[in-house]
Design a protein around this motif. Structure first.
Motif: not given
Length: 314
Positions: A13-17, A67-73, A76-79
Motif C-alpha cells: 500500500s505504501l509503495l503504491q501511494v 510496470s503492470d501490477l498484479p490484482p490490486l490489494l 483494511d482502511d483503504q477498503a
C-alpha cells in the motif's frame, strides 16, 4: 503489524501511494527492522510485483515505472474508504449513482467478513442534488484540463459557443464547476458542468495562467461570495438581535459568529456580497435588531428600510 501477510499488504500500500521510499522510512512506518523489510520486499517480488532498489546512503525502494501490477490489494482502511466513498457517491452531483451501487456490491463481495461488517454499519441516507453531471461531460472537461487543451462548448440555453482555457474542475456543494480563462471575455469565468455541452475537440494547447491566489477551489468559493480573490465576504458587520442565541443559531451559515448576551438577546456577526445584501440578511431574521457597525451597514439598513417602505406603498 499482526503478521507477515498484513505487513506485506501495508508495504504494498505504501509503495503504491508513494513511488519512492527510503529503507529507513519504510521500516519505520512498518515498525520492523531493515532485515525484515528486505525479506518482505523479496516476497513481493516473488509474487510478481516489480520493486526496484534505489541506491543511496540509506537505500530505498520503488515500484518499477510503467510496470503492470498484479490484482490490486487493499488494506483494511483503504477498503473501507473505497466502500464509503462509493456509498456517498450519489451526493457528489455526478450522475453515477447506479454505477456506484454496482461497484460497491463488487467491492463488498470480495471483502473479508470483518470488513463487510464495518461497511454495512455505515448506513447513511444520501440525498442526491437536483442537478447532476453526465459522467462523459465530467471526463471530457477533466481531460481538457489535464491536457491543457482549449475547450469549446455550449452553456445552458446560450447558443453562442464558449471558447476557453480550462484550468480546473471544482466540486462544491454537490455541483461541479469548470474554472477557465474565457478567451472572448478576457477574464476568469466559472461554468456549471451540468449546463455544459462539449463541442468537437480543438487539440489546441495553451500555457496555464496563474490562478489568482494560487488555489482554484478557494478562488471559485470567493467568486460565490462576490470577492475577486480571497474566500471571505467583502462586507461583514455586527448587530444585536432581540432573540436568544439558541433560537437563531440553527439558521446561521457556518462562518457566522453568535454570542449569547442573556435572555432574549444575542450578538451576530455576518458577511455578505454587499452592504445592502447584509442589511437584508439581518432583516430576514424577522426580529428587532440594532446595528453595532460598521457605519456602511447602518447606511445600508436605512436605504433598505426606505426601499421596503416604498414597496409596501408607504
Amino acid at each position: 503489524m499482526s503478521g507477515p501477510s498484513s505487513r506485506m499488504l501495508a508495504l504494498l500500500s505504501l509503495l503504491q501511494v508513494h513511488r519512492e521510499w527510503s529503507g529507513d522510512e519504510l521500516a519505520g512506518r512498518l515498525t520492523v527492522s531493515p532485515r525484515t523489510l528486505r525479506r518482505d520486499v523479496d516476497r513481493l517480488r516473488e509474487l510478481g510485483y516489480r520493486i526496484d532498489s534505489v541506491r543511496g546512503p540509506a537505500g530505498g525502494y520503488r515500484l518499477a515505472a510503467g510496470s503492470d501490477l498484479p490484482p490490486l490489494l487493499f488494506d483494511d482502511d483503504q477498503a473501507v474508504a473505497i466502500a464509503v466513498a462509493l456509498a456517498v457517491a450519489p451526493a457528489s452531483g455526478a450522475d453515477i449513482a447506479e454505477a456506484a451501487v454496482r461497484a460497491l456490491a463488487t467491492v463488498r463481495q470480495v471483502m473479508p467478513q470483518r470488513l463487510r461488517h464495518r461497511v454495512d454499519v455505515v448506513d447513511a441516507v444520501v440525498r442526491a442534488p437536483g442537478s447532476r453531471v453526465d459522467p462523459d461531460v465530467l471526463v471530457a472537461v477533466s481531460e481538457a484540463v489535464h491536457l491543457r487543451e482549449r475547450l469549446r462548448f455550449g452553456h445552458g440555453a446560450d447558443e453562442a459557443p464558449r471558447h476557453v482555457e480550462p484550468h480546473a474542475v471544482v466540486a462544491r456543494d454537490g455541483r461541479w464547476y469548470l474554472l477557465a480563462w474565457d478567451l472572448d471575455r478576457d477574464d476568469w469565468r466559472t461554468y456549471r458542468l451540468d449546463r455544459i455541452t462539449p463541442r468537437m475537440r480543438t487539440r489546441a494547447r495553451f500555457e496555464p495562467r496563474p490562478v489568482p491566489g494560487g488555489d482554484p477551489g478557494a478562488f471559485v468559493a470567493a467568486r460565490f461570495k462576490g470577492s475577486d480573490r480571497d474566500d471571505v465576504w467583502p462586507c461583514t458587520g455586527t448587530a444585536v438581535l432581540a432573540v436568544a442565541a439558541r433560537d437563531v443559531a440553527p439558521y446561521l451559515p457556518p462562518e457566522a459568529e453568535v454570542e449569547d448576551l442573556g435572555p432574549g438577546r444575542c450578538r451576530v456577526r455576518l458577511g455578505s456580497w454587499s452592504w445592502e445584501g447584509l442589511a437584508g440578511r439581518f432583516a430576514g431574521f424577522a426580529v428587532d435588531f440594532t446595528v453595532e457597525g460598521p457605519d456602511a451597514l447602518r447606511v445600508a439598513v436605512a436605504a433598505v428600510a426606505v426601499r421596503l417602505g416604498s414597496a409596501a406603498g408607504r
